[in-house]
Design a protein around this motif. Structure first.
Motif, PDB file in Angstrom:
ATOM      1  N   MET A   1       0.848  -1.200   0.000  1.00  0.00           N
ATOM      2  CA  MET A   1       0.000   0.000   0.000  1.00  0.00           C
ATOM      3  C   MET A   1       0.881   1.247   0.000  1.00  0.00           C
ATOM      4  SD  MET A   1      -2.843   1.241   2.809  1.00  0.00           S
ATOM      5  CE  MET A   1      -3.802  -0.247   2.591  1.00  0.00           C
ATOM      6  N   ASN A   2       0.533   2.219  -0.870  1.00  0.00           N
ATOM      7  CA  ASN A   2       1.274   3.456  -0.923  1.00  0.00           C
ATOM      8  C   ASN A   2       1.219   4.156   0.427  1.00  0.00           C
ATOM      9  OD1 ASN A   2       1.192   6.582  -1.418  1.00  0.00           O
ATOM     10  ND2 ASN A   2       2.346   5.682  -3.128  1.00  0.00           N
ATOM     11  N   GLU A   3       2.389   4.568   0.927  1.00  0.00           N
ATOM     12  CA  GLU A   3       2.448   5.121   2.274  1.00  0.00           C
ATOM     13  C   GLU A   3       1.710   6.444   2.391  1.00  0.00           C
ATOM     14  OE1 GLU A   3       6.512   5.229   3.420  1.00  0.00           O
ATOM     15  OE2 GLU A   3       6.635   3.057   3.771  1.00  0.00           O
ATOM     16  N   ASN A   4       1.808   7.307   1.374  1.00  0.00           N
ATOM     17  CA  ASN A   4       1.086   8.575   1.412  1.00  0.00           C
ATOM     18  C   ASN A   4      -0.428   8.359   1.378  1.00  0.00           C
ATOM     19  OD1 ASN A   4       3.415  10.149   1.522  1.00  0.00           O
ATOM     20  ND2 ASN A   4       3.596  10.268  -0.715  1.00  0.00           N
ATOM     21  N   PHE A   5      -0.845   7.422   0.542  1.00  0.00           N
ATOM     22  CA  PHE A   5      -2.266   7.109   0.462  1.00  0.00           C
ATOM     23  C   PHE A   5      -2.766   6.569   1.798  1.00  0.00           C
ATOM     24  CE2 PHE A   5      -5.622   3.945  -0.261  1.00  0.00           C
ATOM     25  CZ  PHE A   5      -6.583   4.747  -0.869  1.00  0.00           C
ATOM     26  N   SER A   6      -1.955   5.720   2.422  1.00  0.00           N
ATOM     27  CA  SER A   6      -2.323   5.159   3.721  1.00  0.00           C
ATOM     28  C   SER A   6      -2.461   6.255   4.770  1.00  0.00           C
ATOM     29  CB  SER A   6      -1.262   4.145   4.161  1.00  0.00           C
ATOM     30  OG  SER A   6      -1.564   3.631   5.438  1.00  0.00           O
ATOM     31  N   LEU A   7      -1.545   7.215   4.773  1.00  0.00           N
ATOM     32  CA  LEU A   7      -1.584   8.294   5.751  1.00  0.00           C
ATOM     33  C   LEU A   7      -2.811   9.180   5.544  1.00  0.00           C
ATOM     34  CD1 LEU A   7      -0.212   9.870   8.048  1.00  0.00           C
ATOM     35  CD2 LEU A   7       1.042  11.155   6.285  1.00  0.00           C
ATOM     36  N   ILE A   8      -3.057   9.567   4.290  1.00  0.00           N
ATOM     37  CA  ILE A   8      -4.198  10.441   3.986  1.00  0.00           C
ATOM     38  C   ILE A   8      -5.510   9.732   4.300  1.00  0.00           C
ATOM     39  CG2 ILE A   8      -5.440  11.626   2.147  1.00  0.00           C
ATOM     40  CD1 ILE A   8      -2.692  12.128   0.808  1.00  0.00           C
ATOM     41  N   SER A   9      -5.593   8.456   3.929  1.00  0.00           N
ATOM     42  CA  SER A   9      -6.816   7.687   4.184  1.00  0.00           C
ATOM     43  C   SER A   9      -7.062   7.552   5.681  1.00  0.00           C
ATOM     44  CB  SER A   9      -6.722   6.300   3.538  1.00  0.00           C
ATOM     45  OG  SER A   9      -6.578   6.394   2.148  1.00  0.00           O
ATOM     46  N   GLY A  10      -6.010   7.249   6.424  1.00  0.00           N
ATOM     47  CA  GLY A  10      -6.150   7.078   7.869  1.00  0.00           C
ATOM     48  C   GLY A  10      -6.582   8.352   8.558  1.00  0.00           C
ATOM     49  N   ILE A  11      -5.952   9.466   8.199  1.00  0.00           N
ATOM     50  CA  ILE A  11      -6.308  10.746   8.811  1.00  0.00           C
ATOM     51  C   ILE A  11      -7.749  11.122   8.459  1.00  0.00           C
ATOM     52  CG2 ILE A  11      -5.835  13.228   8.773  1.00  0.00           C
ATOM     53  CD1 ILE A  11      -2.875  12.562   8.459  1.00  0.00           C
ATOM     54  N   SER A  12      -8.152  10.871   7.201  1.00  0.00           N
ATOM     55  CA  SER A  12      -9.513  11.209   6.768  1.00  0.00           C
ATOM     56  C   SER A  12     -10.546  10.399   7.540  1.00  0.00           C
ATOM     57  CB  SER A  12      -9.669  10.948   5.266  1.00  0.00           C
ATOM     58  OG  SER A  12      -8.774  11.739   4.510  1.00  0.00           O
ATOM     59  N   ILE A  13     -10.297   9.099   7.693  1.00  0.00           N
ATOM     60  CA  ILE A  13     -11.236   8.243   8.422  1.00  0.00           C
ATOM     61  C   ILE A  13     -11.331   8.675   9.878  1.00  0.00           C
ATOM     62  CG2 ILE A  13     -11.609   5.894   9.294  1.00  0.00           C
ATOM     63  CD1 ILE A  13     -10.439   4.871   6.655  1.00  0.00           C
ATOM     64  N   LEU A  14     -10.183   8.950  10.497  1.00  0.00           N
ATOM     65  CA  LEU A  14     -10.179   9.377  11.892  1.00  0.00           C
ATOM     66  C   LEU A  14     -10.912  10.699  12.075  1.00  0.00           C
ATOM     67  CD1 LEU A  14      -6.526   8.462  12.947  1.00  0.00           C
ATOM     68  CD2 LEU A  14      -8.637   7.347  13.701  1.00  0.00           C
ATOM     69  N   ALA A  15     -10.702  11.636  11.152  1.00  0.00           N
ATOM     70  CA  ALA A  15     -11.359  12.941  11.258  1.00  0.00           C
ATOM     71  C   ALA A  15     -12.873  12.798  11.137  1.00  0.00           C
ATOM     72  CB  ALA A  15     -10.831  13.883  10.178  1.00  0.00           C
ATOM     73  N   ILE A  16     -13.321  11.970  10.201  1.00  0.00           N
ATOM     74  CA  ILE A  16     -14.761  11.795   9.973  1.00  0.00           C
ATOM     75  C   ILE A  16     -15.424  11.120  11.167  1.00  0.00           C
ATOM     76  CG2 ILE A  16     -16.469  10.564   8.578  1.00  0.00           C
ATOM     77  CD1 ILE A  16     -14.582  10.999   6.171  1.00  0.00           C
ATOM     78  N   VAL A  17     -14.819  10.032  11.636  1.00  0.00           N
ATOM     79  CA  VAL A  17     -15.464   9.283  12.709  1.00  0.00           C
ATOM     80  C   VAL A  17     -15.404  10.040  14.031  1.00  0.00           C
ATOM     81  CG1 VAL A  17     -13.430   7.926  13.413  1.00  0.00           C
ATOM     82  CG2 VAL A  17     -15.726   6.977  13.716  1.00  0.00           C
ATOM     83  N   MET A  18     -14.320  10.780  14.263  1.00  0.00           N
ATOM     84  CA  MET A  18     -14.239  11.540  15.513  1.00  0.00           C
ATOM     85  C   MET A  18     -15.244  12.694  15.516  1.00  0.00           C
ATOM     86  SD  MET A  18     -10.126  11.484  16.261  1.00  0.00           S
ATOM     87  CE  MET A  18     -10.223  12.397  17.797  1.00  0.00           C
ATOM     88  N   TYR A  19     -15.422  13.338  14.382  1.00  0.00           N
ATOM     89  CA  TYR A  19     -16.456  14.381  14.298  1.00  0.00           C
ATOM     90  C   TYR A  19     -17.831  13.767  14.536  1.00  0.00           C
ATOM     91  CZ  TYR A  19     -19.897  17.520  12.263  1.00  0.00           C
ATOM     92  OH  TYR A  19     -21.016  18.290  12.074  1.00  0.00           O
TER      93      TYR A  19
END
Length: 324
Positions: A1-19
């Motif tokens: 898995m592309n590391e940048n894609f993994s980082l962006i995806s992880g941050i996006s999921i965390l931001a959405i679910v925490m909100y």
């Protein structure tokens, strides 16, 4: 898995679910998008259960809704944190210094959220050390806040059932309810109107603050909210349509208005769960005078019946059950 894609995806999921989590549990203004979606999923699971095993599934409706929503929150935070950890695969190592595998990083992410400490893996980069400490603290906040939220929902469920039973005590069908609302002393009637209005207003506020309440059904006929609300509303229609009871019209108007507010809230926010195609099952009121409602600003009888009919179908009832 592309590391940048993994980082962006992880941050996006965390931001959405925490909100979604903090808005739903702490705002008191309803549910965010994810909670609404997973509540609707739980509603469909319950409806499928009704087809497979009958009305008894409503005894587990609260459990199903809570498990679906709570599990979705946990898994999305878990997956999001795992993806962030996967953006630098060499930053999580075992106690022996070996780089963690993909499965071990997933395990470490879950272990961090459980607030149980680091276990047999640890981060070695400064940024991941800080991230781990943040989500260890978040895990504590998450489970504490979630339990507090569920307790508040449970209190709202108890109030909902108390309201259903308060209506049920007036009668088992609209005719009985109407009779018991007007055939007592005036002071008793006005007190009962005021009490029911207050309970319905409280339920509406609870419903707006905790939308998951909408998906809690009841297998017990006597404490079903939908069927008792239908009886009360039909009884009020009968009272308002009877010119001989005009002395009660002014006093019962605030109660009717409270029900109107509740029904409009249901229609506006839960239209996807209200199957309003129930016209063939509408009972015809026996005297024609009941078809006339003297309140100019009141909802039309057919409109309010369509909304209540949707609530009835959500709990496995039909209009004929209200009048049986």
């Amino acid at each position: 898995m592309n590391e940048n894609f993994s980082l962006i995806s992880g941050i996006s999921i965390l931001a959405i679910v925490m909100y979604d989590f903090f808005y739903t549990t702490m705002s008191g203004s309803g549910a965010a998008m994810l909670t609404r979606f997973f509540s609707l999923v739980s509603h469909k699971i319950i409806k499928l259960g009704v087809k497979l095993i009958g009305r008894s599934i409503f005894s587990y409706s609260g459990l199903i809704v809570n498990l679906v929503v709570f599990s979705a929150w946990v898994m999305m935070v878990w997956v999001g944190l795992y993806l962030v950890y996967s953006s630098d695969q060499a930053s999580i190592v075992s106690s022996s210094g070996l780089v963690a595998t993909s499965t071990e990083r997933f395990y470490f992410a879950g272990y961090t959220l459980s607030t149980m400490g680091l276990g047999d893996f640890k981060p070695i980069s400064p940024s991941f050390k800080i991230l781990t400490s943040i989500f260890s603290f978040f895990g504590f906040i998450f489970f504490t806040t979630a339990m507090t939220y569920l307790i508040s929902v449970s209190n709202a469920v108890i109030h909902k059932r108390s309201l259903a039973l308060a209506i049920r005590n007036l009668g088992t069908n609209p005719e009985e309810v109407a009779k018991n609302l007007v055939n007592k002393s005036p002071s008793y009637c006005y007190q009962k109107f005021s009490s029911l209005q207050e309970m319905i207003d409280t339920h509406t506020v609870n419903h707006e603050a905790y939308p998951v309440l909408h998906y809690y059904g009841n297998a017990d006929y006597t404490s079903s909210f939908s069927i008792n609300l239908a009886s009360l509303d039909e009884a009020i229609s009968q009272i308002l349509g009877d010119i001989t009871l005009k002395d009660f019209h002014l006093e019962i108007t605030p109660l009717r208005s409270s029900i109107n507010h509740l029904l409009l809230h249901m229609e506006h926010n839960f239209h996807r769960t209200l199957d309003k195609d129930v016209a063939p099952d509408f009972p015809l009121p026996k005297p024609n005078k009941y078809l006339i409602d003297p309140l100019e600003n009141d909802m039309l009888l057919q409109h309010r019946r369509s909304i209540i009919g949707g609530l009835l179908k959500n709990e496995g009832f039909r209009w004929k059950d209200v009048y049986s």
